[in-house]
Design a protein around this motif. Structure first.
Motif, PDB file in Angstrom:
ATOM      1  N   LEU A   1       0.813  -1.211   0.000  1.00  0.00           N
ATOM      2  CA  LEU A   1       0.000   0.000   0.000  1.00  0.00           C
ATOM      3  C   LEU A   1       0.850   1.267   0.000  1.00  0.00           C
ATOM      4  CD1 LEU A   1      -2.911  -0.954   2.428  1.00  0.00           C
ATOM      5  CD2 LEU A   1      -3.125  -0.346   0.008  1.00  0.00           C
ATOM      6  N   VAL A   2       1.925   1.268   0.780  1.00  0.00           N
ATOM      7  CA  VAL A   2       2.808   2.433   0.809  1.00  0.00           C
ATOM      8  C   VAL A   2       3.458   2.631  -0.558  1.00  0.00           C
ATOM      9  CG1 VAL A   2       4.852   3.458   1.866  1.00  0.00           C
ATOM     10  CG2 VAL A   2       3.223   2.223   3.291  1.00  0.00           C
ATOM     11  N   ASP A   3       3.957   1.539  -1.131  1.00  0.00           N
ATOM     12  CA  ASP A   3       4.594   1.625  -2.447  1.00  0.00           C
ATOM     13  C   ASP A   3       3.588   1.983  -3.532  1.00  0.00           C
ATOM     14  OD1 ASP A   3       6.960   1.360  -4.067  1.00  0.00           O
ATOM     15  OD2 ASP A   3       6.129  -0.502  -4.853  1.00  0.00           O
ATOM     16  N   ALA A   4       2.335   1.605  -3.326  1.00  0.00           N
ATOM     17  CA  ALA A   4       1.296   1.880  -4.320  1.00  0.00           C
ATOM     18  C   ALA A   4       1.118   3.378  -4.572  1.00  0.00           C
ATOM     19  CB  ALA A   4      -0.029   1.274  -3.866  1.00  0.00           C
ATOM     20  N   PHE A   5       1.372   4.208  -3.565  1.00  0.00           N
ATOM     21  CA  PHE A   5       1.245   5.654  -3.770  1.00  0.00           C
ATOM     22  C   PHE A   5       2.239   6.147  -4.819  1.00  0.00           C
ATOM     23  CE2 PHE A   5      -0.582   5.488   0.617  1.00  0.00           C
ATOM     24  CZ  PHE A   5      -1.824   6.015   0.296  1.00  0.00           C
ATOM     25  N   VAL A   6       3.439   5.583  -4.814  1.00  0.00           N
ATOM     26  CA  VAL A   6       4.439   5.954  -5.815  1.00  0.00           C
ATOM     27  C   VAL A   6       3.980   5.522  -7.201  1.00  0.00           C
ATOM     28  CG1 VAL A   6       6.825   5.601  -6.586  1.00  0.00           C
ATOM     29  CG2 VAL A   6       6.314   5.820  -4.140  1.00  0.00           C
ATOM     30  N   TRP A   7       3.552   4.270  -7.325  1.00  0.00           N
ATOM     31  CA  TRP A   7       3.092   3.761  -8.614  1.00  0.00           C
ATOM     32  C   TRP A   7       1.866   4.514  -9.116  1.00  0.00           C
ATOM     33  CZ3 TRP A   7       5.450   0.196 -11.661  1.00  0.00           C
ATOM     34  CH2 TRP A   7       6.469  -0.567 -11.103  1.00  0.00           C
ATOM     35  N   ALA A   8       0.951   4.848  -8.207  1.00  0.00           N
ATOM     36  CA  ALA A   8      -0.285   5.531  -8.621  1.00  0.00           C
ATOM     37  C   ALA A   8       0.014   6.926  -9.166  1.00  0.00           C
ATOM     38  CB  ALA A   8      -1.255   5.614  -7.439  1.00  0.00           C
ATOM     39  N   GLU A   9       0.897   7.675  -8.500  1.00  0.00           N
ATOM     40  CA  GLU A   9       1.244   9.010  -8.994  1.00  0.00           C
ATOM     41  C   GLU A   9       1.907   8.937 -10.366  1.00  0.00           C
ATOM     42  OE1 GLU A   9       3.076  12.128  -7.026  1.00  0.00           O
ATOM     43  OE2 GLU A   9       1.842  12.062  -5.212  1.00  0.00           O
ATOM     44  N   LEU A  10       2.869   8.043 -10.495  1.00  0.00           N
ATOM     45  CA  LEU A  10       3.603   7.931 -11.754  1.00  0.00           C
ATOM     46  C   LEU A  10       2.731   7.339 -12.855  1.00  0.00           C
ATOM     47  CD1 LEU A  10       7.013   6.660 -10.334  1.00  0.00           C
ATOM     48  CD2 LEU A  10       6.562   8.904 -11.348  1.00  0.00           C
ATOM     49  N   GLY A  11       1.939   6.328 -12.520  1.00  0.00           N
ATOM     50  CA  GLY A  11       1.086   5.692 -13.520  1.00  0.00           C
ATOM     51  C   GLY A  11       0.020   6.617 -14.058  1.00  0.00           C
ATOM     52  N   ALA A  12      -0.562   7.440 -13.196  1.00  0.00           N
ATOM     53  CA  ALA A  12      -1.583   8.381 -13.647  1.00  0.00           C
ATOM     54  C   ALA A  12      -0.983   9.513 -14.477  1.00  0.00           C
ATOM     55  CB  ALA A  12      -2.327   8.952 -12.435  1.00  0.00           C
ATOM     56  N   ALA A  13       0.227   9.928 -14.129  1.00  0.00           N
ATOM     57  CA  ALA A  13       0.873  11.027 -14.839  1.00  0.00           C
ATOM     58  C   ALA A  13       1.448  10.605 -16.186  1.00  0.00           C
ATOM     59  CB  ALA A  13       1.977  11.634 -13.971  1.00  0.00           C
ATOM     60  N   PHE A  14       1.930   9.352 -16.283  1.00  0.00           N
ATOM     61  CA  PHE A  14       2.586   8.877 -17.510  1.00  0.00           C
ATOM     62  C   PHE A  14       2.022   7.515 -17.906  1.00  0.00           C
ATOM     63  CE2 PHE A  14       5.665  11.154 -14.797  1.00  0.00           C
ATOM     64  CZ  PHE A  14       5.752  12.334 -15.532  1.00  0.00           C
ATOM     65  N   PRO A  15       0.781   7.491 -18.408  1.00  0.00           N
ATOM     66  CA  PRO A  15       0.142   6.213 -18.754  1.00  0.00           C
ATOM     67  C   PRO A  15       0.608   5.698 -20.115  1.00  0.00           C
ATOM     68  CG  PRO A  15      -1.369   8.019 -19.193  1.00  0.00           C
ATOM     69  CD  PRO A  15      -0.131   8.640 -18.604  1.00  0.00           C
ATOM     70  N   LYS A  16       1.767   5.071 -20.108  1.00  0.00           N
ATOM     71  CA  LYS A  16       2.345   4.561 -21.348  1.00  0.00           C
ATOM     72  C   LYS A  16       2.740   3.106 -21.166  1.00  0.00           C
ATOM     73  CE  LYS A  16       4.436   9.063 -22.432  1.00  0.00           C
ATOM     74  NZ  LYS A  16       5.718   9.758 -22.759  1.00  0.00           N
ATOM     75  N   ALA A  17       2.893   2.399 -22.288  1.00  0.00           N
ATOM     76  CA  ALA A  17       3.368   1.016 -22.229  1.00  0.00           C
ATOM     77  C   ALA A  17       4.772   0.982 -21.649  1.00  0.00           C
ATOM     78  CB  ALA A  17       3.362   0.410 -23.632  1.00  0.00           C
ATOM     79  N   GLY A  18       5.030   0.002 -20.805  1.00  0.00           N
ATOM     80  CA  GLY A  18       6.371  -0.146 -20.250  1.00  0.00           C
ATOM     81  C   GLY A  18       6.509   0.272 -18.814  1.00  0.00           C
TER      82      GLY A  18
ATOM     83  N   SER B   1      -6.813  -3.663  -6.084  1.00  0.00           N
ATOM     84  CA  SER B   1      -6.125  -4.954  -6.147  1.00  0.00           C
ATOM     85  C   SER B   1      -5.458  -5.295  -4.818  1.00  0.00           C
ATOM     86  CB  SER B   1      -5.075  -4.936  -7.253  1.00  0.00           C
ATOM     87  OG  SER B   1      -5.652  -4.670  -8.516  1.00  0.00           O
ATOM     88  N   ILE B   2      -4.734  -4.336  -4.244  1.00  0.00           N
ATOM     89  CA  ILE B   2      -4.005  -4.609  -2.998  1.00  0.00           C
ATOM     90  C   ILE B   2      -4.953  -4.895  -1.850  1.00  0.00           C
ATOM     91  CG2 ILE B   2      -2.464  -3.618  -1.269  1.00  0.00           C
ATOM     92  CD1 ILE B   2      -1.147  -2.034  -3.540  1.00  0.00           C
ATOM     93  N   VAL B   3      -5.965  -4.049  -1.676  1.00  0.00           N
ATOM     94  CA  VAL B   3      -6.916  -4.244  -0.576  1.00  0.00           C
ATOM     95  C   VAL B   3      -7.657  -5.577  -0.736  1.00  0.00           C
ATOM     96  CG1 VAL B   3      -9.003  -3.355   0.510  1.00  0.00           C
ATOM     97  CG2 VAL B   3      -7.176  -1.781  -0.145  1.00  0.00           C
TER      98      VAL B   3
END
Length: 459
Positions: free
Chosen positions: A70-87, A253-255
């Motif tokens: 859950l803590v790590d998910a905040f990093v992924w969520a910020e980056l994933g929402a800002a840069f939604p690209k393959a890879g 997914s995590i919850v």
């Protein structure tokens, strides 16, 4: 000049030239995330964690895995929402550290590691599949290797199709995951032979020092069972409304999986005494056999194998987009940028990673593979992109992030410390092996940059 179309507004039926079609919904993305997370891992790892921690202490390890995720998910969520690209991480690292300088190195190292660790992830699932299949039919070592290799080949064949078809297959597999875990949870809790009060009371009667020492040893295997909550970021170029759906998919997914894991563990130890469970290679089959007999146990084993198969499906799907993303960016061999002419997916990348996964499944052991996977990816991917997010926040305005984590930067600093702790918990051998892979990747990058006359040898 025609203005650029934001990613959230790409028409599903006609994506821009060279772009992957955005056809995966929130439900499909979440399903692919969850089946990635629940592979063979929790069924194989559960006895190992019980043996490491003893008694009901092992429940704390599953709680720890959920908190870290859950803590790590905040990093992924910020980056994933800002840069939604393959890879996924390839783009996160490149953009965070600067696309013309250090970002080139970090993103190259991620692709370099992916060529090794992604097939290792595939191999781990296939090896675990073959190991668990031994409950149905005793297999010799060479037969287990043959089963694991065949499983990888079937996965490649299933993924060789359009993304919208894959989304539908993912939903079916998700249903199998929920059915399997639901049967275990309901069956155990409704037929408990060991009072839950006895199990839960022993959880709170442990000293902090003993608990911390045990969690350190068990953390590597537990985190392995939660990995995959970020799979939707690898598919960012194919997700509808990514700025909303990517963060939502990650947290749902995590919850959801954390709840299922905890209930499954409580259910198992309420039927099978932990002293027996810790030595069982087929814990779910043993559990169901205790309740319903051998035939039901065989059916449960088939369902576990289907869950493991589904996870491999989602894993290879997500990672196949990484070499593709690097290739279209000019940082990897051009052949991997090719999309299938009629089915529109990166088929060369799929075949490469799937082929390596097939080879690795024939030569490695499950325990070593699990530890090697984490040791190899923590420094560059998890710690690297967390630090990269801190750098991005220094350069970009807050309104440029569609999703913002609460209490920033505390979650980022916390997750960096957690990942470094887990990295040291892998042990000296695996730490050094991970660092050697990074060192070799740096050498490969410098040779490539020298040949192309790029940074740091050119403009």
């Amino acid at each position: 000049m025609t203005p650029a179309i934001p990613p959230d507004q790409f028409p599903d039926s006609s994506p821009p030239a060279g772009e992957l079609p955005r056809r995966l919904t929130l439900l499909q993305g979440t399903a692919l995330n969850m089946i990635d997370m629940v592979g063979i891992g929790p069924f194989v790892v559960l006895p190992l964690v019980i043996k490491t921690l003893g008694g009901s202490l092992f429940l704390w390890a599953w709680v720890l895995g959920a908190v870290v995720s859950l803590v790590d998910a905040f990093v992924w969520a910020e980056l994933g929402a800002a840069f939604p690209k393959a890879g996924g991480s390839y783009n996160f690292l490149k953009i965070s550290y600067g696309e013309q300088r250090w970002g080139r190195l970090l993103s190259f190292l991620y692709v370099w590691q992916t060529l090794i660790q992604a097939p290792l992830v595939v191999a781990s699932g296939a090896i675990g599949f073959a190991q668990y299949a031994s409950y149905l039919l005793p297999l010799e070592e060479w037969q287990r290797k043959a089963v694991s290799g065949i499983v990888v080949l079937i996965i490649i064949a299933l993924l060789y199709r359009k993304i919208d078809s894959i989304g539908k297959i993912g939903l079916i597999m998700w249903g199998a995951v929920l059915l399997t875990l639901g049967w275990i949870i309901i069956g155990g809790l409704s037929n408990a032979r060991i009072p839950l009060s006895e199990t839960l009371s022993s959880i709170g009667s442990v000293s902090g020092g003993v608990l911390a020492a045990g969690l350190g040893q068990a953390s590597v295997k537990i985190i392995y069972c939660y990995l995959g909550y970020y799979n939707v970021c690898h598919l960012g170029g194919e997700i509808q409304r990514p700025s909303r759906n990517i963060p939502a998919s990650i947290f749902i997914s995590i919850v959801g999986i954390a709840g299922l894991y905890l209930l499954m563990n409580l259910s198992v130890v309420s039927v099978v005494p932990w002293r027996i469970a810790q030595n069982s290679e087929f814990i779910v089959s043993t559990f169901v056999e205790t309740l319903y007999g051998p035939r039901a146990a065989q059916l449960a084993t088939v369902l576990v194998l289907l869950v493991a198969f589904s996870s491999l499906f989602a894993v290879l799907l997500g990672y196949s987009r990484v070499p593709y993303a690097a290739a279209i960016d000019g940082q990897f061999f051009k052949i991997f940028a090719r999309l299938h002419p009629t089915r529109h997916f990166p088929h060369v990348s799929l075949l490469l990673l799937g082929g390596l996964g097939f080879v690795f499944s024939l030569f490695f052991r499950l325990g070593d593979v699990i530890t090697a996977i984490l040791a190899m990816r923590i420094v560059v991917q998890f710690v690297g992109q967390a630090i990269g997010l801190l750098l991005l926040h220094r350069r970009r305005a807050a309104d440029m992030f569609p999703f913002r984590m609460p209490l920033y930067p505390l979650p980022v600093v916390l997750v960096i410390g957690i990942w470094l702790f887990i990295f040291f918990s892998t042990g000296l051998t695996f730490m050094l092996s991970g660092l050697v892979v990074i060192a070799l990747g740096i050498v490969a990058f410098l040779l490539s940059a020298r040949f192309r006359k790029q940074w740091p040898f050119g403009r």
